[in-house]
Design a protein around this motif. Structure first.
Motif, mmCIF file in Angstrom:
data_model
loop_
_atom_site.group_PDB
_atom_site.id
_atom_site.type_symbol
_atom_site.label_atom_id
_atom_site.label_comp_id
_atom_site.label_asym_id
_atom_site.label_seq_id
_atom_site.Cartn_x
_atom_site.Cartn_y
_atom_site.Cartn_z
ATOM 1 N N PHE A 262 87.250 -18.854 -11.291
ATOM 2 C CA PHE A 262 86.977 -18.519 -12.686
ATOM 3 C C PHE A 262 86.579 -17.056 -12.829
ATOM 4 O O PHE A 262 87.117 -16.341 -13.684
ATOM 5 N N PHE A 263 85.640 -16.612 -12.001
ATOM 6 C CA PHE A 263 85.104 -15.258 -12.154
ATOM 7 C C PHE A 263 86.033 -14.172 -11.610
ATOM 8 O O PHE A 263 86.019 -13.048 -12.106
ATOM 9 N N ALA B 216 86.527 -10.744 -25.523
ATOM 10 C CA ALA B 216 86.130 -9.667 -26.436
ATOM 11 C C ALA B 216 86.198 -10.138 -27.879
ATOM 12 O O ALA B 216 85.331 -9.795 -28.705
ATOM 13 N N THR B 217 87.212 -10.933 -28.202
ATOM 14 C CA THR B 217 87.311 -11.502 -29.541
ATOM 15 C C THR B 217 86.144 -12.431 -29.831
ATOM 16 O O THR B 217 85.521 -12.364 -30.900
ATOM 17 N N LEU C 113 91.337 -11.815 -16.352
ATOM 18 C CA LEU C 113 92.575 -11.889 -17.114
ATOM 19 C C LEU C 113 92.345 -12.291 -18.569
ATOM 20 O O LEU C 113 93.279 -12.227 -19.379
ATOM 21 N N SER C 114 91.121 -12.704 -18.884
ATOM 22 C CA SER C 114 90.818 -13.215 -20.225
ATOM 23 C C SER C 114 89.905 -12.283 -21.010
ATOM 24 O O SER C 114 89.266 -12.721 -21.971
ATOM 25 N N ILE C 115 89.828 -11.033 -20.595
ATOM 26 C CA ILE C 115 88.970 -10.083 -21.302
ATOM 27 C C ILE C 115 89.321 -9.980 -22.792
ATOM 28 O O ILE C 115 88.421 -9.920 -23.638
ATOM 29 N N GLN D 132 88.631 -4.376 -34.082
ATOM 30 C CA GLN D 132 89.547 -5.260 -34.785
ATOM 31 C C GLN D 132 90.827 -5.525 -34.000
ATOM 32 O O GLN D 132 91.417 -6.600 -34.094
ATOM 33 N N LYS D 133 91.252 -4.551 -33.180
ATOM 34 C CA LYS D 133 92.467 -4.772 -32.393
ATOM 35 C C LYS D 133 92.274 -5.895 -31.385
ATOM 36 O O LYS D 133 93.221 -6.627 -31.069
ATOM 37 N N TYR D 134 91.038 -6.066 -30.890
ATOM 38 C CA TYR D 134 90.775 -7.159 -29.959
ATOM 39 C C TYR D 134 90.813 -8.505 -30.673
ATOM 40 O O TYR D 134 91.213 -9.510 -30.092
ATOM 41 N N ILE D 135 90.388 -8.529 -31.941
ATOM 42 C CA ILE D 135 90.435 -9.784 -32.689
ATOM 43 C C ILE D 135 91.880 -10.243 -32.865
ATOM 44 O O ILE D 135 92.231 -11.382 -32.574
ATOM 45 N N VAL D 136 92.723 -9.349 -33.332
ATOM 46 C CA VAL D 136 94.132 -9.703 -33.564
ATOM 47 C C VAL D 136 94.811 -10.071 -32.259
ATOM 48 O O VAL D 136 95.513 -11.084 -32.165
ATOM 49 N N ARG D 137 94.593 -9.254 -31.223
ATOM 50 C CA ARG D 137 95.238 -9.518 -29.949
ATOM 51 C C ARG D 137 94.723 -10.799 -29.316
ATOM 52 O O ARG D 137 95.489 -11.608 -28.794
ATOM 53 N N GLY D 138 93.418 -11.018 -29.377
ATOM 54 C CA GLY D 138 92.845 -12.213 -28.759
ATOM 55 C C GLY D 138 93.294 -13.483 -29.438
ATOM 56 O O GLY D 138 93.635 -14.463 -28.790
#
Length: 290
Positions: free
Chosen positions: A196-197, A209-210, A203-205, A276-282
Motif C-alpha cells: 500500500f505505502f 490530493a483531491t 501512484l494515488s497522489i 483545482q487541477k487536482y480536483i478535476v484530475r482526481g
C-alpha cells in the motif's frame, strides 16, 4: 508552427448565426453565474472596510466612502483567530490521517486483496450514501460520549475514518492500477501494508490530493458537529468559534463582523484555486473504472 487545441466550436462553426447566438447566450449565462458568486465575497470585503454607520445606512452603498483598513486590526484582536485556525488545522491533519490509513486501507483491501464477499461489502457502503446524515448524529454522539471522547479531537477524527464516499472513490482509483505490480511485490515477500505505502499510495497522489481538498473544506466550514461535541475554546475550530462569537453576538459592530468574515472566507477560495487541477484530475481518474 504553433498549434492550439480545438474547442467545442471552431471558427467556422461560429460563423453560423444559430451557433453564434447560442455561444453568446452561454457566455452570458456563465458571466451571470460568476458575478452572482463573486458578489457576496466583494460585499463582505467592502463592508469590512466601511464605518459601522455606513454599513447600517439605508439605502446601502456598494463602494465605501472611506477605506478603514484598521477594522481588520480590530477584528484580529477581537477574536483568537490563530488559536481557532490552529485547531482547524489539527482537525484537518487528523481527518486526513484517518482518510489515508483507515479509508485508504479499506479501499485497497476491497480492490487488491481477496476479501470474501467484497461485492456485497461494496454495495453496502454504496447504500449508506443514501442515508441522510442527520439520522446518525444522535447515535454518533452517544457512542462518543460512552467512549469518553467528548471535548477531544478524537471525536472528530474517528468519524472521518467511516466516509463511504471517499472509500468508493479510492477503490475505483485503485481498480485502475495494474494488479501485476502487486503480485510481483507479493512474490518478493512484501506485506500488504508495504504494498500500500510503496506502490498504491505513491501512484494515488492525485486522488489523495483531491480528498485532501475535500477534507480541508469540511474541517474549515463545519461548525454544527464540533459545536455538539466540543465545549472549550481550546478545542473549537474556526467555523464554530465564528458562529458562537461573531455571528450570534449582537453587540459587535457589523463592519467588524464583515472584516472577520472576509478574513476567513478568502483562504479556502485561494486553496481551491491553487489545487483545482487536482480536483478535476482526481475525480476523472477516480471514475475511470468501477
Amino acid at each position: 508552427m504553433k498549434t492550439t487545441d480545438r474547442g467545442i466550436l471552431s471558427n467556422y462553426d461560429l460563423k453560423k448565426p444559430g451557433n453564434k447566438i447560442v455561444y453568446y447566450l452561454m457566455t452570458l449565462i456563465v458571466l451571470v453565474m460568476v458575478c452572482s458568486m463573486l458578489y457576496p465575497m466583494i460585499i463582505i470585503f467592502f463592508n469590512g472596510v466601511k464605518l459601522n454607520t455606513e454599513v447600517n445606512s439605508f439605502p446601502p452603498t456598494f463602494l465605501p466612502s472611506e477605506w478603514h483598513f484598521e477594522n481588520y486590526h480590530k477584528a484580529w484582536i477581537y477574536i483568537k483567530l490563530p488559536l481557532f485556525v490552529r485547531n482547524t488545522l489539527y482537525i484537518f491533519a487528523g481527518n486526513m490521517a484517518m482518510t489515508i490509513l483507515v479509508v485508504g486501507f479499506a479501499a485497497f483491501s476491497l480492490s487488491k486483496m481477496n476479501v470474501p464477499y467484497k461485492k456485497v461489502i461494496q454495495y453496502f457502503f454504496l447504500l449508506t450514501l443514501f442515508i441522510p446524515p442527520t439520522t446518525y448524529i444522535i447515535p454518533n454522539f452517544i457512542n462518543l460520549r460512552d467512549l469518553g471522547l467528548m471535548n477531544t479531537f478524537w471525536a472528530l477524527w474517528l468519524p472521518a475514518g467511516a466516509n463511504a464516499f471517499y472509500l468508493l472513490l479510492l477503490k475505483s482509483f485503485f481498480d485502475g492500477i495494474n494488479i501485476e505490480m502487486f503480485e510481483s511485490g507479493r512474490i518478493d515477500g512484501a506485506s500488504e501494508p508495504r504494498l500500500f505505502f510503496q506502490i498504491a499510495f505513491p501512484l494515488s497522489i492525485p486522488i489523495f490530493a483531491t480528498l485532501a481538498i475535500f477534507v480541508f473544506s469540511t474541517a474549515w466550514n463545519d461548525w454544527y458537529w464540533p459545536q455538539l461535541i466540543l465545549s472549550s475554546d481550546q478545542r473549537y475550530p474556526l467555523a464554530t468559534a465564528i458562529y458562537k462569537y461573531v455571528v450570534n453576538v449582537r453587540r459587535l459592530d457589523l463592519n467588524l463582523k464583515f472584516a472577520i468574515l472576509s478574513m476567513i472566507t478568502f483562504p479556502p477560495v485561494l486553496v481551491f484555486l491553487f489545487f483545482q487541477k487536482y480536483i478535476v484530475r482526481g475525480l476523472h481518474l477516480g471514475g475511470v473504472k468501477g
